[in-house]
Design a protein around this motif. Structure first.
Motif, PDB file in Angstrom:
ATOM      1  N   ILE A  52       3.044  -0.678 -13.180  1.00 39.68           N
ATOM      2  CA  ILE A  52       1.805  -0.651 -12.391  1.00 39.68           C
ATOM      3  C   ILE A  52       0.913  -1.788 -12.865  1.00 39.68           C
ATOM      4  N   PHE A  53       0.149  -2.321 -11.939  1.00 35.29           N
ATOM      5  CA  PHE A  53      -0.830  -3.364 -12.247  1.00 35.29           C
ATOM      6  C   PHE A  53      -2.198  -2.766 -11.910  1.00 35.29           C
ATOM      7  N   PRO A  54      -2.883  -2.215 -12.934  1.00 33.73           N
ATOM      8  CA  PRO A  54      -4.150  -1.534 -12.653  1.00 33.73           C
ATOM      9  C   PRO A  54      -5.350  -2.483 -12.703  1.00 33.73           C
ATOM     10  N   GLY A  55      -6.377  -2.161 -11.940  1.00 36.63           N
ATOM     11  CA  GLY A  55      -7.599  -2.969 -11.959  1.00 36.63           C
ATOM     12  C   GLY A  55      -8.542  -2.512 -10.873  1.00 36.63           C
ATOM     13  N   SER A  56      -9.654  -3.237 -10.749  1.00 41.38           N
ATOM     14  CA  SER A  56     -10.649  -2.889  -9.723  1.00 41.38           C
ATOM     15  C   SER A  56     -10.370  -3.638  -8.406  1.00 41.38           C
ATOM     16  N   PHE A  57      -9.901  -4.869  -8.546  1.00 36.14           N
ATOM     17  CA  PHE A  57      -9.560  -5.699  -7.382  1.00 36.14           C
ATOM     18  C   PHE A  57     -10.714  -5.744  -6.373  1.00 36.14           C
ATOM     19  N   ASP A  58     -11.875  -6.122  -6.875  1.00 39.30           N
ATOM     20  CA  ASP A  58     -13.102  -6.133  -6.056  1.00 39.30           C
ATOM     21  C   ASP A  58     -13.635  -7.550  -5.895  1.00 39.30           C
ATOM     22  N   SER A  64      -3.608 -23.020 -12.917  1.00 38.17           N
ATOM     23  CA  SER A  64      -4.399 -23.284 -11.700  1.00 38.17           C
ATOM     24  C   SER A  64      -5.347 -22.152 -11.324  1.00 38.17           C
ATOM     25  N   THR A  65      -5.121 -20.943 -11.863  1.00 36.53           N
ATOM     26  CA  THR A  65      -5.990 -19.822 -11.477  1.00 36.53           C
ATOM     27  C   THR A  65      -6.706 -19.197 -12.675  1.00 36.53           C
ATOM     28  N   SER A  66      -6.615 -19.865 -13.815  1.00 37.92           N
ATOM     29  CA  SER A  66      -7.109 -19.243 -15.056  1.00 37.92           C
ATOM     30  C   SER A  66      -8.624 -19.016 -15.051  1.00 37.92           C
ATOM     31  N   TYR A  67      -9.336 -19.778 -14.241  1.00 32.20           N
ATOM     32  CA  TYR A  67     -10.814 -19.668 -14.241  1.00 32.20           C
ATOM     33  C   TYR A  67     -11.306 -18.632 -13.235  1.00 32.20           C
ATOM     34  N   ILE A  68     -10.400 -18.055 -12.463  1.00 35.25           N
ATOM     35  CA  ILE A  68     -10.845 -17.184 -11.366  1.00 35.25           C
ATOM     36  C   ILE A  68     -11.009 -15.743 -11.841  1.00 35.25           C
ATOM     37  N   SER A  69     -12.137 -15.146 -11.473  1.00 32.63           N
ATOM     38  CA  SER A  69     -12.344 -13.713 -11.739  1.00 32.63           C
ATOM     39  C   SER A  69     -12.990 -13.099 -10.504  1.00 32.63           C
ATOM     40  N   GLY A  95      -5.764 -15.223  -8.779  1.00 28.48           N
ATOM     41  CA  GLY A  95      -5.295 -14.940 -10.143  1.00 28.48           C
ATOM     42  C   GLY A  95      -4.476 -13.661 -10.174  1.00 28.48           C
ATOM     43  N   HIS A  96      -5.005 -12.596  -9.547  1.00 26.89           N
ATOM     44  CA  HIS A  96      -4.247 -11.339  -9.462  1.00 26.89           C
ATOM     45  C   HIS A  96      -2.934 -11.571  -8.703  1.00 26.89           C
ATOM     46  N   TYR A  97      -3.046 -12.285  -7.584  1.00 25.72           N
ATOM     47  CA  TYR A  97      -1.888 -12.519  -6.716  1.00 25.72           C
ATOM     48  C   TYR A  97      -0.740 -13.149  -7.521  1.00 25.72           C
ATOM     49  N   PHE A 135     -10.023  -7.575 -25.460  1.00 24.24           N
ATOM     50  CA  PHE A 135     -10.254  -6.412 -24.613  1.00 24.24           C
ATOM     51  C   PHE A 135      -8.937  -5.682 -24.321  1.00 24.24           C
ATOM     52  N   GLU A 136      -7.941  -6.462 -23.921  1.00 23.32           N
ATOM     53  CA  GLU A 136      -6.647  -5.880 -23.534  1.00 23.32           C
ATOM     54  C   GLU A 136      -5.927  -5.271 -24.723  1.00 23.32           C
ATOM     55  N   LYS A 137      -6.113  -5.894 -25.891  1.00 29.72           N
ATOM     56  CA  LYS A 137      -5.451  -5.397 -27.106  1.00 29.72           C
ATOM     57  C   LYS A 137      -5.928  -3.977 -27.408  1.00 29.72           C
ATOM     58  N   LEU A 197       1.367  -3.659 -16.316  1.00 39.57           N
ATOM     59  CA  LEU A 197       1.309  -5.118 -16.254  1.00 39.57           C
ATOM     60  C   LEU A 197      -0.152  -5.540 -16.319  1.00 39.57           C
ATOM     61  N   ARG A 198      -0.455  -6.546 -17.144  1.00 38.58           N
ATOM     62  CA  ARG A 198      -1.824  -7.066 -17.213  1.00 38.58           C
ATOM     63  C   ARG A 198      -1.772  -8.584 -17.329  1.00 38.58           C
ATOM     64  N   GLY A 199      -2.858  -9.234 -16.964  1.00 35.33           N
ATOM     65  CA  GLY A 199      -2.937 -10.688 -17.056  1.00 35.33           C
ATOM     66  C   GLY A 199      -3.869 -11.091 -18.186  1.00 35.33           C
ATOM     67  N   LEU A 200      -3.585 -12.228 -18.803  1.00 33.86           N
ATOM     68  CA  LEU A 200      -4.454 -12.742 -19.872  1.00 33.86           C
ATOM     69  C   LEU A 200      -4.960 -14.124 -19.490  1.00 33.86           C
ATOM     70  N   ARG A 201      -6.283 -14.276 -19.515  1.00 35.38           N
ATOM     71  CA  ARG A 201      -6.864 -15.576 -19.179  1.00 35.38           C
ATOM     72  C   ARG A 201      -7.352 -16.331 -20.396  1.00 35.38           C
ATOM     73  N   ASN A 202      -7.863 -15.601 -21.369  1.00 30.30           N
ATOM     74  CA  ASN A 202      -8.582 -16.246 -22.483  1.00 30.30           C
ATOM     75  C   ASN A 202      -8.680 -15.274 -23.668  1.00 30.30           C
ATOM     76  N   LEU A 244       0.668 -14.559 -19.054  1.00 31.66           N
ATOM     77  CA  LEU A 244      -0.403 -15.546 -19.201  1.00 31.66           C
ATOM     78  C   LEU A 244      -0.768 -16.092 -17.824  1.00 31.66           C
ATOM     79  N   THR A 245      -2.040 -16.198 -17.597  1.00 27.09           N
ATOM     80  CA  THR A 245      -2.535 -16.728 -16.337  1.00 27.09           C
ATOM     81  C   THR A 245      -1.929 -18.103 -16.022  1.00 27.09           C
ATOM     82  N   ALA A 246      -1.763 -18.397 -14.751  1.00 29.74           N
ATOM     83  CA  ALA A 246      -1.335 -19.736 -14.353  1.00 29.74           C
ATOM     84  C   ALA A 246      -2.504 -20.686 -14.608  1.00 29.74           C
TER      85      ALA A 246
HETATM   86  P1  ADP Z   1     -10.674  -4.754 -14.434  1.00 32.08           P
HETATM   87  O1  ADP Z   1     -11.403  -3.844 -13.543  1.00 32.08           O
HETATM   88  O2  ADP Z   1      -9.741  -4.087 -15.407  1.00 32.08           O
HETATM   89  O3  ADP Z   1     -11.502  -5.861 -15.026  1.00 32.08           O
HETATM   90  P2  ADP Z   1      -9.595  -6.745 -12.694  1.00 32.08           P
HETATM   91  O4  ADP Z   1      -9.441  -6.375 -11.275  1.00 32.08           O
HETATM   92  O5  ADP Z   1     -10.678  -7.699 -12.993  1.00 32.08           O
HETATM   93  O6  ADP Z   1      -9.658  -5.422 -13.475  1.00 32.08           O
HETATM   94  O7  ADP Z   1      -8.258  -7.337 -13.307  1.00 32.08           O
HETATM   95  C1  ADP Z   1      -7.056  -6.649 -13.417  1.00 32.08           C
HETATM   96  C2  ADP Z   1      -6.091  -7.450 -14.270  1.00 32.08           C
HETATM   97  O8  ADP Z   1      -5.931  -8.752 -13.726  1.00 32.08           O
HETATM   98  C3  ADP Z   1      -6.533  -7.677 -15.728  1.00 32.08           C
HETATM   99  O9  ADP Z   1      -5.391  -7.613 -16.562  1.00 32.08           O
HETATM  100  C4  ADP Z   1      -7.048  -9.084 -15.723  1.00 32.08           C
HETATM  101  O10 ADP Z   1      -6.937  -9.696 -16.993  1.00 32.08           O
HETATM  102  C5  ADP Z   1      -6.108  -9.718 -14.733  1.00 32.08           C
HETATM  103  N1  ADP Z   1      -6.672 -10.926 -14.138  1.00 32.08           N
HETATM  104  C6  ADP Z   1      -7.828 -11.053 -13.459  1.00 32.08           C
HETATM  105  N2  ADP Z   1      -8.018 -12.331 -13.063  1.00 32.08           N
HETATM  106  C7  ADP Z   1      -6.947 -13.034 -13.516  1.00 32.08           C
HETATM  107  C8  ADP Z   1      -6.551 -14.421 -13.457  1.00 32.08           C
HETATM  108  N3  ADP Z   1      -7.311 -15.338 -12.866  1.00 32.08           N
HETATM  109  N4  ADP Z   1      -5.385 -14.771 -14.041  1.00 32.08           N
HETATM  110  C9  ADP Z   1      -4.627 -13.836 -14.673  1.00 32.08           C
HETATM  111  N5  ADP Z   1      -4.946 -12.524 -14.778  1.00 32.08           N
HETATM  112  C10 ADP Z   1      -6.084 -12.136 -14.208  1.00 32.08           C
END
Ligand code: ADP
Length: 152
Positions: free
Chosen positions: A5-11, A121-126, A16-18, A97-99, A86-91, A117-119
């Protein structure tokens, strides 16, 4: 079959998520995007909109599922019998936080968190930056999949 599962808020979902979801499919047979619902949190997009943005972004990809949940992520994992998160790491901030979350989850249940690890090209996106750009009428379209469009 390996499922994660890839959990998050996706708001909202971002590019980056994609990228993390797409690359997750090289490791897992199925990735379920799990939108966490926190009643104390204020969202820019409704739950229905957030689900639809993700479903539309992965239309025609049967290996990607979208669900919503409340409560602990490990409880969801048990409920749907998934062993990997599954989780993503940007920095470094993401890492710290993830640890803490991954260690806590592993204390609670025998579930492994897999980090990609984030790509570059998308590492700055939140999502928070995307919301800020939308709020002030900037061009957010480069930061999100085409399925994410704000009603005028
Ligand atoms: P949360 O509500 O937990 O902050 P997000 O919707 O912001 O959830 O993110 C869900 C997951 O996606 C997290 O593991 C976050 O690190 C990862 N993520 C968000 N943006 C990026 C990005 N640009 N590149 C890689 N991973 C990302």
């Amino acid at each position: 079959m390996k499922r994660a599962i890839f959990p998050g808020s996706f708001d909202p979902i971002t590019k980056g998520h994609y990228d993390i979801i797409e690359r997750g499919l090289t490791l897992f047979d199925e990735v379920t995007v799990a939108i966490g619902v926190n009643s104390a949190k204020k969202y820019m997009f409704s739950l229905e909109e957030r689900v639809k943005f993700i479903e539309d972004a992965f239309k025609g990809e049967p290996k990607i599922k979208v669900i919503t949940y409340q409560g602990l992520t490990v409880d969801l994992c048990k409920e749907i019998d998934v062993k990997f998160i599954l989780r993503g790491l940007r920095n470094p901030a993401d890492f710290e936080f993830e640890k803490a979350i991954a260690h806590t989850n592993r204390d609670l249940a025998p579930i492994e968190t897999v980090f990609l690890l984030t790509a570059a090209s998308t590492s700055y996106i939140s999502s928070s930056i995307v919301r800020e750009v939308i709020k002030y009428n900037g061009d957010y379209t480069k930061l999100v999949p085409d399925s994410v469009r704000v009603k005028q």
